[in-house]
Scaffold this active site. Structure first.
Site, mmCIF file in Angstrom:
data_model
loop_
_atom_site.group_PDB
_atom_site.id
_atom_site.type_symbol
_atom_site.label_atom_id
_atom_site.label_comp_id
_atom_site.label_asym_id
_atom_site.label_seq_id
_atom_site.Cartn_x
_atom_site.Cartn_y
_atom_site.Cartn_z
ATOM 1 C CB THR A 185 53.748 4.394 39.353
ATOM 2 O OG1 THR A 185 54.932 4.184 38.566
ATOM 3 C CG2 THR A 185 53.816 5.745 40.036
ATOM 4 C CE LYS A 186 57.466 0.154 36.178
ATOM 5 N NZ LYS A 186 57.915 1.521 36.418
ATOM 6 C CG ASN A 187 50.634 -3.363 36.826
ATOM 7 O OD1 ASN A 187 50.751 -2.155 36.657
ATOM 8 N ND2 ASN A 187 50.108 -4.164 35.913
#
Length: 394
Positions: A185-187
């Site tokens: 879910t990270k950038n």
């Protein structure tokens, strides 16, 4: 109109055909462990962050743990950190043999308060792990003054902060190490993965050895045809230290290389979504992280959009009721984070309680994180805001 059957998920990786194609090429090469693609990813990441060295690992937790070992933290040492963080920050300190000591937060920024750090320093304090929550930089200058005065290392937990800057310098370059997460879910995602950046060569060299069993040379440098040196002497590997199995693979790195190409474009989309929330919800009894008006002072990564409910009546169920209401309206949310002083194991181990860090406890009981990712449509953002307004009318 929104599709009434569609569930708006909380976090969604921005994966496209380019990642799939590049990953397919790596799979076809038959070298899928740590190799030249991982080295390429490291090189490109350090160039983006403008750091001297980058060491890939399989998670940000691994990055934090390795950093502490690399900085020679030992049993009996204390490491100060924030209570408003994920369990991995605390776990890494424990696993390194040290004791985590909590310094409460600034209620405006949700980040660790430098004044609280100063209060917690003892003759056992070895260093500070700062967490740039949601992508908003901590008060770096104040913290660096404290670290210099007391001769303490700084480790930056940059799990949310790949794009973030402070005084136009990329986060991760202010401490001995900067630790990054590439979780799904990270950038920037590689599925699972992480990176350490540092500007210290000796530390970088040691971390590279520690991340893979303490071996003197990675397997790909001994076995991959392009890397093998043809001599009359067989090259044996050596084990230099008691190491760990924290390496990143070429499969993960292939995704990361393409993700890095898109990171600035996706950052701009996240920023638009972030301020759409602020503008639409500004008249409700809620607040966001306080952002400086001096745009040269910081750059937010907009990894999370944290909404704090102004719960004047101290209704314990208010935030949870909002979360349930939104989920019943097919909107995914996150609770990032509750104060670590709520967690059973830490309460047992360190006797932490609701009074240990009062500000963090209050924030953690009243915050909720809203969906924010590049594939989120503006009409979906507006729908989320409509439902939040509806909740507060009832």
């Amino acid at each position: 109109m929104l599709n009434s059957n569609k569930y708006i998920i909380f976090g969604k990786p921005n994966i496209g055909s380019e990642e799939i194609k590049y990953l397919s090429n790596v799979l076809k090469s038959r070298w899928i462990g740590t190799g030249p693609i991982t080295q390429k990813f490291e090189d490109q990441f350090k160039n983006y962050k403008k750091s001297k060295y980058a060491i890939s690992v399989n998670s940000c937790t691994a990055a934090l743990h390795l950093s502490l070992i690399g900085l020679k933290v030992k049993k009996g040492d204390e490491v100060i950190t924030t209570p408003m963080t994920f369990a991995s920050t605390i776990n890494s300190i424990i696993l390194a043999g040290a004791k985590p000591v909590l310094a409460d937060i600034n209620e405006d920024t949700f980040n660790i308060d430098p004044k609280e750090i100063e209060k917690k320093i003892t003759n056992k304090t070895k260093g500070i792990i700062i967490v740039h929550l949601a992508g908003l930089p901590c008060e770096i200058n104040s913290i660096k003054k404290i670290s210099k005065k007391h001769k303490l290392f700084i480790i930056e937990d940059c799990a949310h902060s790949i794009e973030s800057k402070y005084n136009k310098v990329h986060l991760g370059n202010f401490g001995s190490t900067g630790c990054f997460s590439f979780y799904s879910t990270k950038n920037l995602t590689t599925g699972e993965g992480g990176m350490i950046i540092t500007n210290k060569q000796a530390l970088s060299d040691r971390l590279k050895v520690l991340r893979l069993h303490g071996l003197s040379k990675d397997a790909w440098k001994r076995n991959l045809p392009a890397a093998v040196k043809f001599t009359n002497k067989f090259e044996h590997y050596d084990v230099k230290e008691v190491g760990l199995k924290y390496n990143l693979t070429d499969i993960n790195s292939a995704i990361g290389i393409i993700q890095l190409k898109k990171i600035e474009k996706n950052w701009k989309i996240r920023k638009k979504i972030f301020f759409r929330y602020i503008n639409n919800l500004k008249n409700l009894p809620v607040s966001f992280q306080k952002l400086s008006t001096d745009t040269n002072n910081f750059r937010h990564a907009y990894h999370l959009c944290i909404l704090q409910l102004q719960n004047n009546k101290r209704q314990k169920s208010l935030r949870d009721n909002l979360a349930i209401f939104l989920k019943n309206n097919k909107i995914g949310v996150g609770i990032t984070y509750r104060s670590v002083t709520d967690m059973t194991i830490f309460r047992k181990k360190f006797k932490w309680n609701d009074q240990t860090c009062v500000k963090s406890k209050r924030l953690g009981d009243n915050l909720i994180s809203l969906p924010i990712y590049p594939d989120l449509k503006m009409k979906e953002v507006d729908y989320i805001c409509e439902k939040i307004k509806e909740f507060f009318k009832n």
